[in-house]
Design a protein around this motif. Sequence first.
Motif, PDB file in Angstrom:
ATOM      1  N   GLY A 261       0.813  -1.210   0.000  1.00 54.59           N
ATOM      2  CA  GLY A 261       0.000   0.000   0.000  1.00 54.59           C
ATOM      3  C   GLY A 261       0.842   1.252   0.000  1.00 54.59           C
ATOM      4  O   GLY A 261       0.711   2.089  -0.875  1.00 54.59           O
ATOM      5  N   HIS A 262       1.761   1.387   0.963  1.00 60.66           N
ATOM      6  CA  HIS A 262       2.517   2.632   1.026  1.00 60.66           C
ATOM      7  C   HIS A 262       3.681   2.640   0.048  1.00 60.66           C
ATOM      8  O   HIS A 262       3.977   3.632  -0.583  1.00 60.66           O
ATOM      9  N   TYR A 263       4.364   1.558  -0.051  1.00 65.01           N
ATOM     10  CA  TYR A 263       5.607   1.600  -0.824  1.00 65.01           C
ATOM     11  C   TYR A 263       5.751   0.471  -1.839  1.00 65.01           C
ATOM     12  O   TYR A 263       6.775   0.319  -2.453  1.00 65.01           O
ATOM     13  N   ARG A 264       4.727  -0.349  -1.984  1.00 64.02           N
ATOM     14  CA  ARG A 264       4.767  -1.354  -3.042  1.00 64.02           C
ATOM     15  C   ARG A 264       3.341  -1.705  -3.422  1.00 64.02           C
ATOM     16  O   ARG A 264       2.399  -1.473  -2.660  1.00 64.02           O
ATOM     17  N   THR A 265       3.202  -2.271  -4.603  1.00 60.85           N
ATOM     18  CA  THR A 265       1.857  -2.539  -5.092  1.00 60.85           C
ATOM     19  C   THR A 265       1.476  -3.988  -4.809  1.00 60.85           C
ATOM     20  O   THR A 265       2.340  -4.852  -4.621  1.00 60.85           O
ATOM     21  N   LYS A 266       0.169  -4.217  -4.866  1.00 62.39           N
ATOM     22  CA  LYS A 266      -0.352  -5.580  -4.696  1.00 62.39           C
ATOM     23  C   LYS A 266       0.174  -6.454  -5.840  1.00 62.39           C
ATOM     24  O   LYS A 266       0.504  -7.621  -5.651  1.00 62.39           O
ATOM     25  N   GLU A 267       0.296  -5.834  -7.029  1.00 64.55           N
ATOM     26  CA  GLU A 267       0.745  -6.594  -8.207  1.00 64.55           C
ATOM     27  C   GLU A 267       2.173  -7.091  -8.006  1.00 64.55           C
ATOM     28  O   GLU A 267       2.501  -8.224  -8.335  1.00 64.55           O
ATOM     29  N   GLU A 268       3.019  -6.223  -7.441  1.00 66.98           N
ATOM     30  CA  GLU A 268       4.415  -6.646  -7.216  1.00 66.98           C
ATOM     31  C   GLU A 268       4.451  -7.844  -6.263  1.00 66.98           C
ATOM     32  O   GLU A 268       5.157  -8.830  -6.497  1.00 66.98           O
ATOM     33  N   LEU A 269       3.662  -7.755  -5.223  1.00 63.23           N
ATOM     34  CA  LEU A 269       3.621  -8.829  -4.225  1.00 63.23           C
ATOM     35  C   LEU A 269       3.150 -10.134  -4.868  1.00 63.23           C
ATOM     36  O   LEU A 269       3.766 -11.194  -4.688  1.00 63.23           O
ATOM     37  N   GLU A 270       2.099 -10.042  -5.670  1.00 66.29           N
ATOM     38  CA  GLU A 270       1.553 -11.255  -6.307  1.00 66.29           C
ATOM     39  C   GLU A 270       2.584 -11.861  -7.258  1.00 66.29           C
ATOM     40  O   GLU A 270       2.727 -13.082  -7.344  1.00 66.29           O
ATOM     41  N   GLU A 271       3.321 -11.001  -7.957  1.00 68.52           N
ATOM     42  CA  GLU A 271       4.334 -11.500  -8.893  1.00 68.52           C
ATOM     43  C   GLU A 271       5.425 -12.263  -8.131  1.00 68.52           C
ATOM     44  O   GLU A 271       5.871 -13.327  -8.546  1.00 68.52           O
ATOM     45  N   GLN A 272       5.827 -11.713  -6.990  1.00 68.04           N
ATOM     46  CA  GLN A 272       6.875 -12.372  -6.203  1.00 68.04           C
ATOM     47  C   GLN A 272       6.402 -13.709  -5.634  1.00 68.04           C
ATOM     48  O   GLN A 272       7.176 -14.648  -5.525  1.00 68.04           O
ATOM     49  N   LYS A 273       5.124 -13.763  -5.314  1.00 69.19           N
ATOM     50  CA  LYS A 273       4.600 -15.016  -4.730  1.00 69.19           C
ATOM     51  C   LYS A 273       4.647 -16.176  -5.728  1.00 69.19           C
ATOM     52  O   LYS A 273       4.591 -17.332  -5.332  1.00 69.19           O
ATOM     53  N   LEU A 274       4.761 -15.859  -7.014  1.00 71.66           N
ATOM     54  CA  LEU A 274       4.879 -16.928  -8.006  1.00 71.66           C
ATOM     55  C   LEU A 274       6.175 -17.710  -7.817  1.00 71.66           C
ATOM     56  O   LEU A 274       6.298 -18.833  -8.289  1.00 71.66           O
ATOM     57  N   LYS A 275       7.154 -17.079  -7.135  1.00 69.83           N
ATOM     58  CA  LYS A 275       8.438 -17.768  -6.903  1.00 69.83           C
ATOM     59  C   LYS A 275       8.497 -18.369  -5.510  1.00 69.83           C
ATOM     60  O   LYS A 275       9.581 -18.627  -4.984  1.00 69.83           O
ATOM     61  N   ASP A 276       7.357 -18.554  -4.902  1.00 67.06           N
ATOM     62  CA  ASP A 276       7.315 -19.002  -3.504  1.00 67.06           C
ATOM     63  C   ASP A 276       8.272 -20.177  -3.238  1.00 67.06           C
ATOM     64  O   ASP A 276       8.234 -21.190  -3.949  1.00 67.06           O
TER      65      ASP A 276
END
Length: 331
Positions: A261-276
């Motif tokens: 929310g403040h310093y990163r987007t939901k999209e960035e987070l979702e993209e990173q989770k693909l490499k879980d």
Amino acid sequence: MAQPIPVEPLDPDRVNFYIGLLRRMLLLRRFEERAGEAYAQGRIGGFCHLYIGQEAVATGAIAALREDDYVFASYREHAHALLRGTGPRAVMAELFGRVDGCSKGKGGSMHLFDVKNRFMGGHGIVGSHLPLAAGAAFAIKYRGDDQVVICFFGEAAVNIGAFHETLNMAALWELPVVFLCENNRYGMGTALERAAAVYDVYRRACSYDMAEETVDGMDVLEVHAATERAVARARQYRLPTLIEARTYRYMGHSMADPIHGHYRTKEELEEQKLKDPIEQLSQRLIDQGLLPDSMRAILTQAAEDEVQDALTFADESPDPTDQLYTDVYRD
Ligand SMILES: Cc1ncc(C[n+]2csc(CCOP(=O)(O)OP(=O)(O)O)c2C)c(N)n1
Ligand SMILES: [Mg+2]
């Protein structure tokens, strides 16, 4: 469309080792999820920094150690203590501030400590534990022993003078220490571009006379292999190594800031989770027929049960007495 990067086939003879890593990462994930819930319910006081997303780093690295090696970590260290052998009950009770916690309920989330398992904290001041780790490595060398020290820290610690002093001295004195930078791309709420740029500038400007490696911190096997090399270098030749593991945290910096929310987007987070890291290892095992679906479900349930047991234990553990100081070194 980008071609997927081919991954090395797993060695079927090491299946128990891989499943051991998976089991540990599942435990860490579930422990942190439940700790986050307990914090939201007001059952944990003070600060609480979760490690969700970064599990491959500590799991891969600590699996390369001997029992008598030493581990130092920052305040994002529940996982490191658990992997070192401090049981989930003692870690959860510490988060709850209870007397059965590994620091007798007086340290809390940021100050886990367990000398018996050679887990040397839990340090809240950024970069403050790097000189301590070098000091332990100096003591090992001075006594003529062959243990190794591993020191985990976030990438923001490169802003701290102690980082530079310590790496210089560790190189000069040839100390048996592995510095493992967990570059999760954010120092508190620092924007990604700024944090990454600061890290790169420092790393370019300051080259220490020691081996360096950069690894994919979402790949537990890559972290493990790099740490094994560094540990061998430390144990055999008493030489330090700097490893940078590129990783990502899914949660906010601490329970005090939002997931995004403040310093990163939901999209960035979702993209990173693909490499879980957990999904990656599970999928590789499943694809090679080394992990039946039923086994994955059993491991997940076992992690859940262990964490539930830790929560009950922490809830039932008494508050510390009003004695201010307890010598955690003594018992
Ligand atoms: C010397 C010092 N300065 C500032 C702080 C406040 N602070 C706590 S965590 C943090 C960011 C650290 O980020 P990083 O090292 O990347 O670790 P991460 O939280 O990402 O795991 C800061 C600035 C502190 N604890 N110590
Ligand atoms: Mg960071």
